[in-house]
Scaffold this active site. Sequence first.
Site, mmCIF file in Angstrom:
data_model
loop_
_atom_site.group_PDB
_atom_site.id
_atom_site.type_symbol
_atom_site.label_atom_id
_atom_site.label_comp_id
_atom_site.label_asym_id
_atom_site.label_seq_id
_atom_site.Cartn_x
_atom_site.Cartn_y
_atom_site.Cartn_z
ATOM 1 N N HIS A 46 0.814 -1.220 0.000
ATOM 2 C CA HIS A 46 0.000 0.000 0.000
ATOM 3 C C HIS A 46 0.849 1.273 0.000
ATOM 4 O O HIS A 46 1.637 1.503 0.921
ATOM 5 C CB HIS A 46 -0.924 0.011 1.224
ATOM 6 C CG HIS A 46 -1.899 1.151 1.201
ATOM 7 N ND1 HIS A 46 -3.123 1.077 0.573
ATOM 8 C CD2 HIS A 46 -1.813 2.407 1.700
ATOM 9 C CE1 HIS A 46 -3.747 2.232 0.696
ATOM 10 N NE2 HIS A 46 -2.977 3.062 1.380
ATOM 11 N N GLY A 90 -8.578 14.531 -8.514
ATOM 12 C CA GLY A 90 -9.679 13.577 -8.682
ATOM 13 C C GLY A 90 -9.343 12.166 -8.253
ATOM 14 O O GLY A 90 -10.008 11.222 -8.670
ATOM 15 N N HIS A 97 -2.213 4.102 -8.092
ATOM 16 C CA HIS A 97 -2.535 3.379 -9.324
ATOM 17 C C HIS A 97 -2.183 4.221 -10.533
ATOM 18 O O HIS A 97 -2.347 5.438 -10.513
ATOM 19 C CB HIS A 97 -4.001 2.949 -9.365
ATOM 20 C CG HIS A 97 -4.985 4.046 -9.089
ATOM 21 N ND1 HIS A 97 -5.254 4.505 -7.819
ATOM 22 C CD2 HIS A 97 -5.749 4.786 -9.925
ATOM 23 C CE1 HIS A 97 -6.160 5.469 -7.878
ATOM 24 N NE2 HIS A 97 -6.468 5.668 -9.144
HETATM 25 P P1 AMP Z 1 -8.885 7.622 -9.604
HETATM 26 O O1 AMP Z 1 -10.067 8.529 -9.849
HETATM 27 O O2 AMP Z 1 -7.656 8.010 -10.356
HETATM 28 O O3 AMP Z 1 -8.642 7.381 -8.132
HETATM 29 O O4 AMP Z 1 -9.302 6.234 -10.262
HETATM 30 C C1 AMP Z 1 -9.908 5.196 -9.581
HETATM 31 C C2 AMP Z 1 -10.274 4.167 -10.613
HETATM 32 O O5 AMP Z 1 -10.507 2.943 -9.956
HETATM 33 C C3 AMP Z 1 -11.533 4.493 -11.425
HETATM 34 O O6 AMP Z 1 -11.205 4.492 -12.815
HETATM 35 C C4 AMP Z 1 -12.492 3.364 -11.043
HETATM 36 O O7 AMP Z 1 -13.296 2.967 -12.136
HETATM 37 C C5 AMP Z 1 -11.550 2.281 -10.616
HETATM 38 N N1 AMP Z 1 -12.079 1.322 -9.658
HETATM 39 C C6 AMP Z 1 -12.722 1.570 -8.488
HETATM 40 N N2 AMP Z 1 -13.045 0.438 -7.863
HETATM 41 C C7 AMP Z 1 -12.588 -0.577 -8.646
HETATM 42 C C8 AMP Z 1 -12.611 -1.991 -8.549
HETATM 43 N N3 AMP Z 1 -13.177 -2.612 -7.516
HETATM 44 N N4 AMP Z 1 -12.036 -2.715 -9.552
HETATM 45 C C9 AMP Z 1 -11.474 -2.096 -10.602
HETATM 46 N N5 AMP Z 1 -11.409 -0.766 -10.747
HETATM 47 C C10 AMP Z 1 -11.976 -0.016 -9.791
HETATM 48 ZN ZN ZN Z 2 -4.034 -0.397 -0.502
#
Ligand code: AMP
Ligand code: ZN
Length: 113
Positions: A46, A90, A97
């Site tokens: 993490h 955002g 990620h």
């Molecule tokens: P961010 O706005 O950069 O934090 O992006 C978060 C991303 O995580 C978004 O594109 C969501 O669609 C994706 N997301 C959230 N929950 C999940 C999940 N359980 N599995 C896959 N993608 C996810």
């Molecule tokens: Zn984590």
Amino acid sequence: MSDCIFCKLANHEIPTNVVYENDLACAFEDAEPQAPVHVLVVPKKHYVNMTDDIPAETLAAMAEAVREVARIKDLGDGFRLISNAGAAAGQTVMHLHWHIMGGKNLGEGLLPE
Ligand code: AMP
Ligand code: ZN
């Protein structure tokens, strides 16, 4: 145990569509894709975002995952790599990620119109 969803996805505590993984990083399909190819690369440990002190070997493992996803998803024409860091950018999931987006012509702008 962590309540972080991406910790659980990256470490197989919750099943998901894994595209590629190595010892330190995992790449899986975004749940709400915003392009024909939309894959997330995350470290298995993490970290909140790119403002954290991330070990070089973890960053290298994530970079390797990017290359492998590009190969597996046939992104030879190009792709975009984005990482939102913090509320103003955002960031909604507080586990580092990198978004890999491609599979269509994404245009030249960095931000949506
Ligand atoms: P961010 O706005 O950069 O934090 O992006 C978060 C991303 O995580 C978004 O594109 C969501 O669609 C994706 N997301 C959230 N929950 C999940 C999940 N359980 N599995 C896959 N993608 C996810
Ligand atoms: Zn984590």
